[in-house]
Design an enzyme around this catalytic site. Structure first.
Site, PDB file in Angstrom:
ATOM      1  N   GLY A  18       1.177  -1.452  -0.288  1.00  0.00           N
ATOM      2  CA  GLY A  18      -0.286   0.393  -0.037  1.00  0.00           C
ATOM      3  C   GLY A  18       0.538   1.179   0.207  1.00  0.00           C
ATOM      4  O   GLY A  18       0.335   1.891  -0.891  1.00  0.00           O
ATOM      5  N   THR A  28      10.213  -7.497 -12.354  1.00  0.00           N
ATOM      6  CA  THR A  28       9.284  -8.806 -12.390  1.00  0.00           C
ATOM      7  C   THR A  28       7.750  -9.080 -10.978  1.00  0.00           C
ATOM      8  O   THR A  28       8.682  -9.194  -9.940  1.00  0.00           O
ATOM      9  CB  THR A  28      10.426 -10.066 -12.043  1.00  0.00           C
ATOM     10  OG1 THR A  28      11.219 -10.767 -13.037  1.00  0.00           O
ATOM     11  CG2 THR A  28      10.153 -11.770 -11.964  1.00  0.00           C
ATOM     12  N   CYS A  33       3.766   1.698  11.523  1.00  0.00           N
ATOM     13  CA  CYS A  33       4.747   2.432  11.056  1.00  0.00           C
ATOM     14  C   CYS A  33       4.925   2.720  11.772  1.00  0.00           C
ATOM     15  O   CYS A  33       6.161   3.617  11.494  1.00  0.00           O
ATOM     16  CB  CYS A  33       4.196   2.690   9.799  1.00  0.00           C
ATOM     17  SG  CYS A  33       3.277   1.997   8.820  1.00  0.00           S
ATOM     18  N   ALA A  42      -3.378  -6.326  -0.025  1.00  0.00           N
ATOM     19  CA  ALA A  42      -3.316  -8.045   0.691  1.00  0.00           C
ATOM     20  C   ALA A  42      -3.852  -7.907   2.041  1.00  0.00           C
ATOM     21  O   ALA A  42      -4.664  -8.811   2.564  1.00  0.00           O
ATOM     22  CB  ALA A  42      -3.002  -8.806  -0.253  1.00  0.00           C
ATOM     23  N   HIS A  43      -2.245  -8.045   2.388  1.00  0.00           N
ATOM     24  CA  HIS A  43      -1.916  -8.664   4.203  1.00  0.00           C
ATOM     25  C   HIS A  43      -3.406  -7.398   4.930  1.00  0.00           C
ATOM     26  O   HIS A  43      -3.012  -8.501   5.939  1.00  0.00           O
ATOM     27  CB  HIS A  43      -1.183  -8.140   4.771  1.00  0.00           C
ATOM     28  CG  HIS A  43      -0.606  -7.130   4.907  1.00  0.00           C
ATOM     29  ND1 HIS A  43      -0.333  -6.914   6.061  1.00  0.00           N
ATOM     30  CD2 HIS A  43      -0.131  -6.035   4.150  1.00  0.00           C
ATOM     31  CE1 HIS A  43       0.060  -5.310   6.156  1.00  0.00           C
ATOM     32  NE2 HIS A  43      -0.028  -4.654   4.850  1.00  0.00           N
TER      33      HIS A  43
END
Lengths: 394, 394
Positions: free
Chosen positions: B71, B237, B325, B200-201
Site C-alpha cells: 500500500g 518481475t 509504521c 492484500a495483507h
C-alpha cells in the site's frame, strides 16, 4: 514430453528448502515486524537474520542491506536516490548501453528531470572499457552505473577497474548485480562499489524480494517514503516470508556457489562448443572466464529469435531471445545492437541460461533439437539462400 | 497462555485457502509472466485472473488495476506519479492530516521538489469536512488525497462528498483505501475517485502484494521504471504467488464481506460499550456507522499507551498504540493531535482491531484483562491522583 528449463536469467525455480524456510511466516508467524509484542518481535528477528545472511553473501555489514521488492526497484532507488541526494554536486550520470531497462529507463526519467546522461558504448563482446568511462567523466558527474553482468550476453564487466576510475574523482558507483549475486562471487568491499542491486529469484529465492547494498555513510533519498521500516529508507510493511526466503537462498548460494559453478560451466561450455560449430551461428558476449557460468547466448543468421523460441518450446525446451522484460517487444535487442551486431543478425538472438536442475541429458536433448529447429527454420527462410537449397516464401 | 490478536490494522494472518491458492506458484508454476512459453503463459494467466478478482472487489475494470508491492508503494506512486504528470497544470496538493505516513511523507518530498501542500485539519472525530477541502483549493490544485478510513481511529471519511468538491474543478482525487478495501464495500465508480490504494495483507491476503486503481485514461508517471510489466506502469518481475494470493483474498473478501461485517460489528460495539464506561477512558474516532467494523480505539487518561501494550501483551493480548509504521517512535500520534486531543491524553492511545478469527470469548478475556491492566497502571502512575488512592513514584 520432456521439459527443459533453460531460462534462468528470466527467473529461477524456488528451491524447496527455501520454501520450507518461508512457510512458518505464511502461517503462525504472521506478525508485522514493527509490532512490539511477540508476533512482531519474531518477524523482526527473522528479517534481521535474513539481512545477516544476505550481507554474508556479498561481504557487507547487515546494516548496509536494504530489502526491496525487486531488482528493478533497487535499480530505480539507486539511480534516483543518488541523483536527488547529490544533485548539488552535479547533474551528470554515466550508464552503460548494456544496462537493464530499469537502469536505462531510470536514467531517461532523470534526463527529463534536468540531469544529463552519457550512455557508454561496449565492445563487440559487451565489455565496458574503463578508459571510455574515464573519458566520459565531467566535473558534473555524480554517478556511474555499470552492470556487474549482462543477463542478455553473460558478459561480466570489469567493475573493479571502473570503480578505480570513479575513485579518482568523488563519483558514486552503482552496479546492477541482479544477474551475478548468488551465482558468482560478489564481494562489495573487493569490488569497491557504493551501491549494488540484487534479486532473490535469480538465485533460487522467491519473487518479490530484492535488495540493495548501500555503503555505510552514503547519503541516498528513498524511493518509497512512509514509515520507519528499513531504517526509514524503504517504507511499506515488510514482505517477511519473501525476505526470509531471500536470506535462506543467500545462505545456500554462498555455501554451494563453487559446486554450482563447477557443475554449470562444463554444461555451458558444451553448448557453446557444439553450437559455435554450426554454420552461421555466432556466440555473443564475453569469453568463458568473464561469462556467467550457466550462460550461453548466440545469434543465428537468417532466423528470427522468436521463431526459434516457439519451435524449441514446442519440444519442451524453454529459452529466451533477450531480456525477459522486453521479450514481447519483438525488436532487435539494444544490447546486441550496442555491441555492433547488425540488426538482421540481432533478430536471431537466442539465450540459454542454465540452472542446477539441468542435467547433461537435458543438454544432449537441447543440442539435438536445436539443430533440427535451425534446419527446419532455414528451410522456410527467404533469407537463407546460400545456406539451404530450397527457395523461401509462404 | 491464551493468545488474542487484536491488531488487524497492523497486518492480518494469511487465510489458509489463500495460501493454498498460492502454493502452485511457489512450486511447479514458477515462470516469469513475460516469457512466451508455457511456464510464462501460465504465470501471466494467473496474474490476469487475480487482476479480474481485485477489479471485481472494487467495481473497476481489470485494466484499471496495477499491482504493487505494498500500500505504501501505491500511495507513493499515486502522489508522485500525478504530481509529475500534472505539474504543468499546477503545483498544489491537498492532503488530510490523518493520512498514513506514506501519503504524508510523499507530500513532504513533493514540497522539497517545488510543490506546495495544504494539510487539511479534521474534526474531533477525525472527519475531513468537504467544505474545508473546497476552501483549500487554489487555481494550482492538481491533486486531493484523502484516506478512505484512518487505521488509527477507524473513521470512514466522506469520500464521495470530497470527490464532488474536486469534480467542480479539474482536480484528481486519490484515496488511500488500505484500511477499507476488502473490509467494507469499496466501489470506485460510486466513490468517483481517480486513484485508490490497497494492500492484500489487510484482507487476509499475503504481504508483498498491493495494488492501485488508476481510472482508465488517467495519465500518471511510473514510480518504478523498467520493463513492460503492468502495461509499462510498474516495472519489476511480478511477485506471482503474492498476486495470486491477493486475487484469492479479494474474491473471498467480496463473497464474505457482509457476513464478516455482521460478525465483527457486535464484537466491536461490545468493546466500545464496556470500555467507554470505564472512568477516564475515551473513545477516539468516528461514530459506529462511519467506523471500520472491527475497530475500537481509545485514549486512556494518565497512562502511557506503550505500557498498556506491553502489559496486555504479557497476558497474550496483542494490540497497538497507533500506526504500526511509527509504533516504535514513542511520540503522541499526529492523527490524534490533529483531532484536538491533548498531547498527554494522546499518549494513552490504544487500538483494538478485530478479525474474523476473534471469538466472543476473546472479547470477554480482553475486557477483563484491560480493566486489570488499567487499574494496575493507575496505581503506579504519578499523574493519576484523584482516580486511585495511592501516591505515585518509583
Amino acid at each position: 514430453m520432456k521439459k527443459c528449463y533453460f531460462d534462468h536469467v528470466a527467473t529461477n525455480p524456488l528451491h524447496p528448502e527455501v520454501l520450507d524456510a518461508m512457510m512458518p511466516y505464511f502461517r503462525e508467524e504472521f506478525g508485522n515486524p514493527l509490532s512490539v509484542y511477540e508476533y512482531g518481535v519474531t518477524a523482526k528477528n527473522a528479517i534481521e537474520e535474513a539481512r545477516g545472511k544476505v550481507a554474508g553473501l556479498i561481504n557487507s555489514k547487515p546494516s548496509e542491506i536494504i530489502f526491496t521488492s525487486s531488482g528493478a526497484e533497487a535499480n530505480n532507488f539507486a539511480l534516483r536516490g543518488i541523483a536527488i541526494a547529490r544533485q548539488n554536486d552535479g547533474k551528470h550520470l554515466i550508464v552503460s548501453r548494456v544496462e537493464h531497462h530499469s537502469v536505462l529507463n531510470s536514467a531517461r526519467f532523470l534526463e527529463k528531470s534536468g540531469f544529463t546522461v552519457t550512455y557508454i558504448p561496449v565492445d563487440k563482446k559487451g565489455f565496458v572499457d574503463p578508459d571510455t568511462v574515464r573519458k566520459a567523466i565531467t566535473k558534473e558527474t555524480i554517478l556511474i552505473s555499470v552492470t556487474h553482468a549482462s543477463s542478455e550476453v553473460g558478459t561480466i564487466e570489469p567493475l573493479k577497474d571502473i570503480v578505480k576510475v570513479a575513485r579518482e574523482r568523488n563519483i558514486t558507483v552503482h552496479s546492477d548485480a541482479v544477474a551475478t549475486t548468488g551465482n558468482i562471487p560478489v564481494d562489495v568491499k573487493d569490488l569497491g562499489v557504493d551501491l549494488l542491486s540484487m534479486a532473490a529469484h535469480q538465485f533460487y529465492g522467491p519473487k518479490g524480494a530484492g535488495g540493495i547494498y548501500i555503503r555505510q555513510g552514503l547519503r541516498i533519498a528513498p524511493l518509497i517514503y512512509g514509515g520507519i521500516q528499513e531504517s526509514g529508507r524503504r517504507a511499506g510493511t515488510e514482505n517477511v516470508p519473501a525476505i526470509v526466503g531471500m536470506g535462506k537462498a543467500a545462505e545456500m548460494a554462498g555455501a554451494e556457489m563453487q559446486s554450482r559453478i563447477e557443475y554449470l560451466r562444463p554444461l555451458r561450455d558444451r553448448i557453446i562448443y557444439v553450437m559455435s560449430g554450426i554454420k552461421n551461428v555466432y556466440l555473443t558476449g564475453g569469453d568463458k572466464e568473464n561469462r556467467l557460468p550457466g550462460h550461453a547466448s548466440f545469434c543465428v543468421e537468417f532466423i528470427e529469435g522468436e521463431a526459434m523460441l516457439l519451435l524449441l518450446a514446442s519440444k519442451g525446451i524453454f529459452s529466451a531471445s533477450g531480456s525477459a522484460c522486453s521479450s514481447k517487444a519483438l525488436k532487435a535487442s539494444p544490447v546486441l545492437l550496442s555491441m555492433g551486431i547488425p540488426s538482421g543478425l540481432a533478430q536471431g538472438s537466442i539465450v540459454f541460461s542454465l540452472g542446477t536442475g539441468n542435467t547433461p541429458e537435458d543438454i544432449d536433448y537441447l543440442l539435438n533439437e536445436f539443430q533440427l529447429v535451425i534446419k527446419r527454420l532455414r528451410e522456410i527462410s527467404p533469407y537463407a539462400q546460400g545456406w539451404g537449397d530450397k527457395e523461401g516464401g509462404a
